[in-house]
Design an enzyme around this catalytic site. Structure first.
Site, PDB file in Angstrom:
ATOM      1  N   HIS A  26      11.410  85.152-101.381  1.00  0.00           N
ATOM      2  CA  HIS A  26      12.654  85.572-100.726  1.00  0.00           C
ATOM      3  C   HIS A  26      13.807  84.775-101.312  1.00  0.00           C
ATOM      4  O   HIS A  26      14.126  83.675-100.852  1.00  0.00           O
ATOM      5  CB  HIS A  26      12.555  85.360 -99.216  1.00  0.00           C
ATOM      6  CG  HIS A  26      11.477  86.175 -98.570  1.00  0.00           C
ATOM      7  ND1 HIS A  26      10.149  85.813 -98.603  1.00  0.00           N
ATOM      8  CD2 HIS A  26      11.541  87.355 -97.895  1.00  0.00           C
ATOM      9  CE1 HIS A  26       9.429  86.722 -97.962  1.00  0.00           C
ATOM     10  NE2 HIS A  26      10.242  87.663 -97.528  1.00  0.00           N
ATOM     11  N   ASP A 156      19.070  85.240 -88.450  1.00  0.00           N
ATOM     12  CA  ASP A 156      19.284  86.308 -87.474  1.00  0.00           C
ATOM     13  C   ASP A 156      17.982  86.716 -86.796  1.00  0.00           C
ATOM     14  O   ASP A 156      17.927  86.893 -85.578  1.00  0.00           O
ATOM     15  CB  ASP A 156      19.887  87.539 -88.170  1.00  0.00           C
ATOM     16  CG  ASP A 156      21.145  87.198 -88.953  1.00  0.00           C
ATOM     17  OD1 ASP A 156      22.139  86.837 -88.317  1.00  0.00           O
ATOM     18  OD2 ASP A 156      21.112  87.296 -90.191  1.00  0.00           O
ATOM     19  N   HIS A 258      17.344  90.218 -99.525  1.00  0.00           N
ATOM     20  CA  HIS A 258      16.390  89.545 -98.630  1.00  0.00           C
ATOM     21  C   HIS A 258      15.139  89.107 -99.393  1.00  0.00           C
ATOM     22  O   HIS A 258      14.769  87.942 -99.401  1.00  0.00           O
ATOM     23  CB  HIS A 258      16.003  90.460 -97.468  1.00  0.00           C
ATOM     24  CG  HIS A 258      14.992  89.843 -96.548  1.00  0.00           C
ATOM     25  ND1 HIS A 258      15.341  88.946 -95.562  1.00  0.00           N
ATOM     26  CD2 HIS A 258      13.638  89.978 -96.473  1.00  0.00           C
ATOM     27  CE1 HIS A 258      14.256  88.559 -94.915  1.00  0.00           C
ATOM     28  NE2 HIS A 258      13.206  89.173 -95.452  1.00  0.00           N
ATOM     29  N   GLU A 403       5.964  82.285 -70.532  1.00  0.00           N
ATOM     30  CA  GLU A 403       4.671  81.859 -71.082  1.00  0.00           C
ATOM     31  C   GLU A 403       4.699  81.646 -72.596  1.00  0.00           C
ATOM     32  O   GLU A 403       4.044  80.736 -73.108  1.00  0.00           O
ATOM     33  CB  GLU A 403       3.574  82.877 -70.749  1.00  0.00           C
ATOM     34  CG  GLU A 403       3.144  82.897 -69.304  1.00  0.00           C
ATOM     35  CD  GLU A 403       3.972  83.847 -68.443  1.00  0.00           C
ATOM     36  OE1 GLU A 403       3.644  84.004 -67.258  1.00  0.00           O
ATOM     37  OE2 GLU A 403       4.946  84.429 -68.979  1.00  0.00           O
ATOM     38  N   HIS A 465      -3.635  92.173 -63.428  1.00  0.00           N
ATOM     39  CA  HIS A 465      -3.963  90.752 -63.328  1.00  0.00           C
ATOM     40  C   HIS A 465      -5.449  90.475 -63.577  1.00  0.00           C
ATOM     41  O   HIS A 465      -5.884  89.334 -63.457  1.00  0.00           O
ATOM     42  CB  HIS A 465      -3.566  90.213 -61.946  1.00  0.00           C
ATOM     43  CG  HIS A 465      -2.106  89.943 -61.807  1.00  0.00           C
ATOM     44  ND1 HIS A 465      -1.137  90.869 -62.145  1.00  0.00           N
ATOM     45  CD2 HIS A 465      -1.428  88.846 -61.378  1.00  0.00           C
ATOM     46  CE1 HIS A 465       0.062  90.351 -61.910  1.00  0.00           C
ATOM     47  NE2 HIS A 465      -0.091  89.120 -61.452  1.00  0.00           N
TER      48      HIS A 465
END
Length: 648
Positions: A26, A156, A258, A403, A465
């Site tokens: 890159h 970004d 990029h 989490e 759950h």
């Protein structure tokens, strides 16, 4: 020529040379962010390039891990002893230190593995939490043995990932003023412009999160002044540097930059264009001389740190010895801590694991819990104050319902060193933080995550759950040990294994429901699987884990009424069992039909068994007994299924 201009050109050409040689990489970030790296490393970063493990160094994290060629080039120019131009020539090649994304396990000087966007930024919060904790604990005289900054280069894509927003919220709440994010704001992404997908006011966002916000151009002198200003802030700082991706090349300010890879001919053309008259992979002597300041600064800082430590040793000898141990990642574990722990015959393992961890935390001063608003249910909480800006050496870091960032903060705390941390949530929510666990495993970090509410027996909460595929999914992570203890001895072994472990991720699965605790030969737990109930003459072997071990004992009683004799094997850690001697494995598994019993997806168990009993569908909202009845998972029903299997 201005030496800073030559140094920046050198960084750019070194990075591009590696990418050209590899025909992969890159290049856009190498060209656009080189002035940022020069300003940070040349003027600010406190690190002894000859002693990269010196504990009180500044930490730098490249959250935009795809820009690894930029980091490697910078490390070479700065004089890091762990890397040279020959390493850069094999960029992205097999067995190279210079992998496609930075990996701390193979290249000293890289603090943590990055690449999945947002996670480097998220982990930096853990670094800053650890630094502040240790800074306060090891204060001496007018300073501290630990006193440094954590810097991050991000882009970004990092900020767009939700985990980075979670991280900003925690860092701002904690007022982590020695955390500095430098944002390579080039307004271009892989598929086009950032504005195609994102429209935000970063200044307002930073204010809302209690961050200091600075904005500057990509001119070296302006960037270094911004960093100086950020270091004086009482809040964490985001410096937005308006850069140009692919700057100085014809595809500048375009998404074509990029993944920029120049051909050998284009690289030569580029060097002429910027008037860089040196061969590829060469650092001009003037630039080497310019960067001697980094070595001088780092060694002077290390000498000052040694003086601080001598003062600590003179005035607080016990604390100095403690610091020596934790800075080397050495933590004690003593069986006498648990000598008075009473045996329980019927208990939920969340209580057992919680009590063990509480005892460890009481005896380990630099351990932290990271709590995503579930400690009352997971039972993973330490005695003591919460961690806040006013009480940085508290024991519990409350992060709210976050989490993903919780597991990344644990990664950062552990990667920083000197501290350990545990994050706990429900097993069904492990899908939220598994990406962070995976990155911790790649980084070879001794991290710990605890997951409770381990099966459909959570009942009325329903399918959302009730974990089904989560245990097998976690077991698939390489360099990761999953423990599902069935009694106190197995839980204690899991924690002891974690404390002695230096480079693997650990997960512990515990139950909400109480079940029968069967005691076996604790010396056999180290093999990961062992015979808990043996019979000289038997018809089959049942292999169970965690709360299903107690259930298996009831199944065996039902089978006995049918004149079927069964052995019971507990397998708290499949990964350890795989590593045990083959003779042990064969002895444990036996030579009669083998049947697994685990309330989770069944397919992986066919590695060991002839018939797997578990759950391959989502559950229902119902009382646990009614749910097990419907899914044919009561002891009599399981016994009947086994009978039909061995006597069709």
């Amino acid at each position: 020529m201005d030496i800073s201009a030559l140094a920046i050109k050198t960084i750019r050409v070194l990075g591009l040379s590696a990418i050209t040689q590899a025909k992969s990489g890159h290049g856009g970030i190498v060209l656009g962010a080189a002035p940022i790296m020069y300003a940070l490393f040349h003027d600010h970063l406190k690190i002894d390039v000859t002693n990269l493990k010196h504990f009180n160094r500044d930490r730098f994290i490249l959250s935009s891990g795809h820009g690894s060629a930029l980091l490697y080039a910078m490390m070479i120019v700065a004089g890091y002893k762990s890397i040279n131009v020959n390493d850069l020539k094999v960029f992205r090649q097999l067995n190279s230190k210079t992998s496609g994304h930075p990996e701390n396990a193979i290249l000293p000087g890289v603090e943590v593995c990055t690449g999945p966007l947002g996670q480097g930024a998220a982990m930096s919060v853990g670094f800053a939490i650890s630094e502040r904790f240790l800074h306060k604990r090891y204060q001496v005289g007018n300073g501290s043995v630990v006193d440094h900054y954590t810097y991050v280069l991000l882009g970004d894509g990092d900020l767009e990932e939700g985990v980075a927003q979670e991280a900003m919220a925690i860092a701002g709440k904690q007022r982590l003023n020695k955390l500095i994010w430098i944002y390579d704001s080039n307004r271009i992404q892989l598929d086009g412009k950032v504005s195609d997908s994102t429209d935000w006011n970063l200044k307002t966002l930073c204010k809302a999160y209690h961050w200091n916000y600075l904005k500057c151009s990509s001119q070296y002198s302006v960037i270094t002044k911004a960093i100086t200003k950020a270091k004086r802030s009482k809040l964490p700082t985001l410096i937005e540097v308006t850069t140009t991706i692919g700057e100085t090349w014809q595809t500048a300010n375009s998404n074509k930059s990029h993944g920029l890879v120049l051909s050998a001919e284009e690289l030569e053309k580029y060097k002429k264009q910027i008037d860089f008259n040196y061969p590829n992979f060469v650092v001009p002597p003037e630039v080497k001389a310019d960067f001697s300041v980094v070595k001088t600064r780092g060694q002077a800082a290390r000498e000052k740190d040694l003086q601080q430590f001598k003062l600590l040793k003179k005035t607080q000898h016990k604390l100095a010895n403690e610091y020596l141990a934790i800075s080397k990642n050495q933590y004690a574990f003593k069986n006498r801590w648990f000598a008075k722990t009473p045996h329980v015959e019927n208990e939920a393992t969340r209580n057992i694991v919680g009590n063990i961890i509480q005892t460890v935390f009481t005896n380990q001063p630099t351990f932290i819990t990271v709590n995503p608003d579930l400690s009352s249910s997971t039972k993973i909480i330490a005695d003591g104050k919460n961690i806040t800006s006013a009480t940085p050496t508290g024991k519990n870091l409350n992060i709210g319902v976050r989490e993903f960032v919780g597991a990344d903060i644990v990664n950062g705390i552990v990667a920083h060193g000197g501290t350990r941390a545990v994050c706990a949530t429900f097993l069904s929510f492990s899908d939220y933080n598994k990406a962070a666990v995976r990155l911790g495993a790649i980084s070879q970090l001794p991290i710990l995550n605890v997951y409770t509410h381990d099966s459909i027996t959570v009942g009325e909460d329903g399918p959302t759950h009730q974990p089904i595929e989560q245990i097998p999914a976690l077991r698939l992570i390489p360099n990761h040990y999953l423990f599902r203890p069935a009694n106190f001895a197995e839980a204690l072994f899991a924690i002891k294994f974690y404390l002695k472990n230096k480079k693997s991720a650990i997960s512990i699965i515990s139950s909400r429901s109480a079940f029968k605790q069967i005691v076996g030969d604790a010396t056999q737990i180290k093999f990961g699987g062992y015979c808990l109930i043996d019979q000289p003459e038997y018809d089959l072997t049942i292999i169970a884990t965690g709360s299903e071990v107690g259930l298996a004992d009831e199944v065996i009683a039902c089978l006995a009424k049918k004149q079927i004799k069964a052995r019971l094997v507990s397998m708290p850690c499949v990964e350890l069992f795989r590593q045990s001697p083959l003779t042990h494995q064969n002895a444990v598994l036996g030579n009669k039909p083998r049947i697994s019993l685990e309330f989770a997806a069944t397919a992986p168990w066919y590695e060991f068994v002839d018939y797997a009993i578990g759950i391959d569908q989502y559950g229902y909202s119902a009382k646990p007994k009614d749910l097990c009845q419907k899914l044919e998972l009561t002891p009599p029903q399981i016994a009947e299924r086994i009978t039909k299997f061995i006597k069709p």
